[in-house]
Design a protein around this motif. Structure first.
Motif, PDB file in Angstrom:
ATOM      1  N   GLY A   1     138.660 -36.000 -98.467  1.00 10.82           N
ATOM      2  CA  GLY A   1     139.612 -37.037 -98.458  1.00 10.82           C
ATOM      3  C   GLY A   1     139.669 -37.091 -96.894  1.00 10.82           C
ATOM      4  N   LEU A   2     139.509 -35.396 -96.329  1.00 13.33           N
ATOM      5  CA  LEU A   2     139.393 -34.974 -95.007  1.00 13.33           C
ATOM      6  C   LEU A   2     138.379 -35.647 -94.213  1.00 13.33           C
ATOM      7  N   MET A   3     136.964 -35.795 -94.609  1.00 16.30           N
ATOM      8  CA  MET A   3     135.753 -36.776 -94.699  1.00 16.30           C
ATOM      9  C   MET A   3     135.995 -37.945 -94.345  1.00 16.30           C
ATOM     10  N   VAL A   4     136.626 -38.909 -95.180  1.00 17.84           N
ATOM     11  CA  VAL A   4     136.634 -40.032 -96.071  1.00 17.84           C
ATOM     12  C   VAL A   4     137.842 -40.073 -93.883  1.00 17.84           C
ATOM     13  N   LEU A   5     138.305 -39.474 -94.157  1.00 20.91           N
ATOM     14  CA  LEU A   5     140.003 -39.876 -92.906  1.00 20.91           C
ATOM     15  C   LEU A   5     139.307 -39.788 -91.101  1.00 20.91           C
ATOM     16  N   ILE A   6     138.194 -38.617 -91.736  1.00 20.24           N
ATOM     17  CA  ILE A   6     137.696 -38.641 -90.509  1.00 20.24           C
ATOM     18  C   ILE A   6     136.825 -40.013 -89.926  1.00 20.24           C
ATOM     19  N   ALA A   7     136.238 -40.566 -91.037  1.00 20.20           N
ATOM     20  CA  ALA A   7     135.499 -41.549 -90.645  1.00 20.20           C
ATOM     21  C   ALA A   7     136.168 -42.816 -90.386  1.00 20.20           C
ATOM     22  N   CYS A   8     137.411 -43.087 -91.303  1.00 20.83           N
ATOM     23  CA  CYS A   8     138.342 -43.572 -90.373  1.00 20.83           C
ATOM     24  C   CYS A   8     138.801 -43.915 -89.128  1.00 20.83           C
ATOM     25  N   VAL A   9     138.742 -43.004 -88.632  1.00 14.89           N
ATOM     26  CA  VAL A   9     139.696 -42.738 -87.714  1.00 14.89           C
ATOM     27  C   VAL A   9     138.654 -43.432 -86.760  1.00 14.89           C
ATOM     28  N   ILE A  10     136.884 -42.757 -87.155  1.00 14.63           N
ATOM     29  CA  ILE A  10     135.434 -43.370 -85.749  1.00 14.63           C
ATOM     30  C   ILE A  10     136.062 -44.662 -85.779  1.00 14.63           C
ATOM     31  N   ALA A  11     135.714 -45.538 -87.446  1.00 10.48           N
ATOM     32  CA  ALA A  11     135.623 -46.760 -87.173  1.00 10.48           C
ATOM     33  C   ALA A  11     136.230 -47.720 -87.060  1.00 10.48           C
ATOM     34  N   ILE A  12     137.760 -47.440 -87.298  1.00  6.02           N
ATOM     35  CA  ILE A  12     138.989 -48.261 -86.816  1.00  6.02           C
ATOM     36  C   ILE A  12     139.157 -48.684 -85.583  1.00  6.02           C
ATOM     37  N   PRO A  13     138.873 -47.728 -84.414  1.00  6.07           N
ATOM     38  CA  PRO A  13     139.230 -48.405 -83.187  1.00  6.07           C
ATOM     39  C   PRO A  13     137.507 -49.352 -82.916  1.00  6.07           C
ATOM     40  N   ALA A  14     136.105 -48.904 -83.511  1.00  2.00           N
ATOM     41  CA  ALA A  14     135.507 -49.945 -83.215  1.00  2.00           C
ATOM     42  C   ALA A  14     135.279 -51.282 -83.899  1.00  2.00           C
ATOM     43  N   SER A  15     135.581 -51.118 -84.804  1.00  2.00           N
ATOM     44  CA  SER A  15     135.726 -51.931 -85.849  1.00  2.00           C
ATOM     45  C   SER A  15     136.876 -53.325 -84.752  1.00  2.00           C
ATOM     46  N   TYR A  16     138.619 -52.602 -84.250  1.00  3.23           N
ATOM     47  CA  TYR A  16     139.428 -53.224 -83.630  1.00  3.23           C
ATOM     48  C   TYR A  16     138.578 -53.839 -82.550  1.00  3.23           C
TER      49      TYR A  16
END
Length: 200
Positions: free
Chosen positions: A130-145
């Motif tokens: 879950g922590l790995m997925v959360l870190i991936a989301c933190v990286i992916a969300i600003p880039a995708s935005y």
């Protein structure tokens, strides 16, 4: 107007009907009207007025679909590749979960002997994923935005990005990861400690 670039703003326009030069007539159908029945009635009226002229028609909706066909292709390709990426990611996550569970089999057995509950073991094993997925989301969300916002700038009329678009995507990613990992973690946590400790 439907012949203009759909990515540009609509320009002011004035429609003038010249009875002697009229070749096209724009007709707006009432809502909940059967298209086939409406076209049949229009054709009958047209034939009564100009019986020697062939009747033809084009739909504005089809014109717009043609103009946005490239975007439809991008949408279909994006959906296909996104699905493939999710499947590949789930396979990789499943393999990683199998490896982690296998390497911590004895630890799980010892914890169970010491009184750890199945729910506690599942949480302990799943938390790192879950922590790995959360870190991936933190990286992916600003880039995708940034990427999506820049892409939307090419449209004259566009939607505004809302935070819950990305929050929903992150939640779905967490749920998919949880479902993928849970099959391995629940099985490992439910295993008889004697099986994991018999080699000691």
């Amino acid at each position: 107007l439907i012949l203009e670039d759909p990515f540009q703003q609509i320009r002011p326009a004035v429609y003038v009907i010249d009875v002697d030069e009229t070749q096209w007539i724009q007709i707006r159908l009432a809502e909940n009207t059967s298209l086939s029945q409406a076209i049949a009635k229009i054709e009958d009226v047209f034939a009564g007025i100009l019986p020697n002229v062939p009747f033809g028609f084009e739909l504005t909706s089809q014109k717009y679909l043609t103009k946005f066909s490239s975007l439809s292709q991008v949408r279909n390709l994006s959906s296909t590749f996104a699905l493939l990426a999710i499947i590949i990611s789930c396979l990789g996550l499943l393999g990683l979960a199998s490896y982690v569970v296998e390497s911590r089999t004895k630890e799980i057995g010892i914890r169970k002997v010491l009184g750890a509950k199945v729910s506690e073991l599942v949480l302990a094993l799943s938390s790192q994923f879950g922590l790995m997925v959360l870190i991936a989301c933190v990286i992916a969300i600003p880039a995708s935005y940034l990427f999506i916002n820049q892409w939307l700038e090419s449209f004259a009329y566009r939607i505004d990005l809302q935070w819950w678009y990305f929050g929903t995507a992150a939640l779905i990613a967490m749920v998919i990861a949880g479902i993928t990992v849970s099959s391995k973690t629940i099985r490992a946590a439910s295993m008889n400690p004697a099986e994991s400790l018999k080699d000691e």
